[in-house]
Write an enzyme that holds these catalytic residues in place. Sequence first.
Site, PDB file in Angstrom:
ATOM      1  N   GLU A 185      39.021  40.572  35.613  1.00  0.00           N
ATOM      2  CA  GLU A 185      39.106  41.694  36.545  1.00  0.00           C
ATOM      3  C   GLU A 185      39.104  41.176  37.986  1.00  0.00           C
ATOM      4  O   GLU A 185      38.389  40.242  38.322  1.00  0.00           O
ATOM      5  CB  GLU A 185      37.898  42.621  36.335  1.00  0.00           C
ATOM      6  CG  GLU A 185      37.834  43.798  37.289  1.00  0.00           C
ATOM      7  CD  GLU A 185      36.558  44.627  37.124  1.00  0.00           C
ATOM      8  OE1 GLU A 185      36.570  45.789  37.535  1.00  0.00           O
ATOM      9  OE2 GLU A 185      35.570  44.089  36.576  1.00  0.00           O
ATOM     10  N   LYS A 193      41.943  51.595  36.502  1.00  0.00           N
ATOM     11  CA  LYS A 193      40.609  51.720  35.929  1.00  0.00           C
ATOM     12  C   LYS A 193      40.114  53.167  35.990  1.00  0.00           C
ATOM     13  O   LYS A 193      40.050  53.776  37.053  1.00  0.00           O
ATOM     14  CB  LYS A 193      39.643  50.805  36.681  1.00  0.00           C
ATOM     15  CG  LYS A 193      38.253  50.698  36.055  1.00  0.00           C
ATOM     16  CD  LYS A 193      37.425  49.683  36.846  1.00  0.00           C
ATOM     17  CE  LYS A 193      36.054  49.456  36.244  1.00  0.00           C
ATOM     18  NZ  LYS A 193      35.268  48.486  37.058  1.00  0.00           N
ATOM     19  N   CYS A 200      36.437  46.398  32.343  1.00  0.00           N
ATOM     20  CA  CYS A 200      34.997  46.247  32.572  1.00  0.00           C
ATOM     21  C   CYS A 200      34.176  47.476  32.182  1.00  0.00           C
ATOM     22  O   CYS A 200      33.899  47.685  31.007  1.00  0.00           O
ATOM     23  CB  CYS A 200      34.760  45.857  34.036  1.00  0.00           C
ATOM     24  SG  CYS A 200      33.176  45.038  34.335  1.00  0.00           S
TER      25      CYS A 200
END
Length: 255
Positions: free
Chosen positions: A40, A106, A140
């Site tokens: 990331e 995200k 994540c």
Amino acid sequence: MKIALIQSDLYWEDASKNRKNLESKINQIDSEVNLIVLPEMFSTGFTMNASPVAEPMEGETVLWMKAIARQKNCAVTGSVIIIENEQYYNRMLFVFPSGELNYYDKRHLFTLAGEDKSYTAGTQKVIVEYLNWKICLQICYDLRFPVFARNVENYDLLLYVANWPKVRTNAWDALLKARAIENLSYVIGVNRIGVDANNYEYIGHSQAVDYLGNYILEPQETENAFVVDLDKNKMLETREKLDFLSDKDFFEIKI
């Protein structure tokens, strides 16, 4: 499918140094692979200081990813800070060997770090089709939200890129296995190592888990490129035999 997991320390907010460092590690891969996975925010580290480091989709890091994909004749993925329409995104880019790309923004921004104040959340779950594999892209903090990752699309691989700190490593390990077991899918998690500018320590634990929760690659703590080979046919045979996914609940996600 042969996949290279690149586990690396990252230079804080220095895209040029990170590209050079990561390219060196990519060039050390001693076998042909189909996909290279980077962490990331691999060009900057997990910074909330988006404005000075964000790049457009035509920026140097995206061009670099396209060049690597063409040079190595494989796909390349990882997340980058992107500016688009005056908004900042933590965007996971998936670049095909042809140079074409798809991306996922995200969805679950990490409020504990103020990510929701610096970046705009994505609204779509993204499944990429590549070499007859369906790959679900996640970043994540998404790992903590199993409903969003639920395998209603019959994807084959669930892919997480992360800056996941050492203090919560047990959660990282446990949740990656859980996502594999509950979705009867391969799961790969690629994390960084080192200490960032906020003094958060990362020990990696990049890993690959099969559809029954068994390690293909156990959690790693060194800076390296790790190659795994996934067998889609074996996974499909297991799904047909166990058929757990046929009993899944049906639902709608409201965003």
